[in-house]
Enzyme design. Sequence first.
Site, PDB file in Angstrom:
ATOM      1  CG  ASN A  28      -1.706  -0.744   1.027  1.00 23.01           C
ATOM      2  OD1 ASN A  28      -2.435  -0.715  -0.406  1.00 23.01           O
ATOM      3  ND2 ASN A  28      -3.116  -1.355   2.017  1.00 23.01           N
ATOM      4  CG  ASP A  56     -10.435  -4.628  -1.736  1.00 21.80           C
ATOM      5  OD1 ASP A  56     -10.528  -5.955  -0.553  1.00 21.80           O
ATOM      6  OD2 ASP A  56      -9.596  -4.423  -1.860  1.00 21.80           O
ATOM      7  CG  HIS A  84      -6.327  -3.949   0.616  1.00 23.50           C
ATOM      8  ND1 HIS A  84      -7.463  -5.023   0.407  1.00 23.50           N
ATOM      9  CD2 HIS A  84      -5.936  -5.434   1.645  1.00 23.50           C
ATOM     10  CE1 HIS A  84      -7.381  -6.164   1.046  1.00 23.50           C
ATOM     11  NE2 HIS A  84      -6.281  -5.891   1.951  1.00 23.50           N
TER      12      HIS A  84
END
Length: 135
Positions: A28, A56, A84
């Site tokens: 991330n 997702d 995410h």
Amino acid sequence: KNCTIFSAQGAALNKVASRDVRILVVANPANTNCLILKENAPGIPAENFTCLTRLDYNRATAQIAVRTKADVSDVKNVTIWGNHSATQVPDAMTFASVGGRPVADVVRDDAWLQGEFFKKVQQRGKAIIDARKLS
């Protein structure tokens, strides 16, 4: 720091990787890191890059398939805005379709799309972490 790392990795991939390599970014901010990587590997097709938001996306697509009793392959163009994380925005109303028809027309339940569906997809990662007591 991520920009430097993913820029260098993209350049390295562009230099030595096969043109049909498939790349999954899991760090991330996944979307941003994937974009930086892709931009620094212009010789690799854009469709060969994906990131953890694919998880997702798969969760959202599966929820819609179950709700509409459709095959998951008939659910198209669900969008996950953001990374995410619990701040992501699953979107099944802007571009998504089931069997070529807008999701909202097939589901016929905007409250579910904006409520239970949204929260279930958005909060699923947190629910797994909480259940496992591990991150």
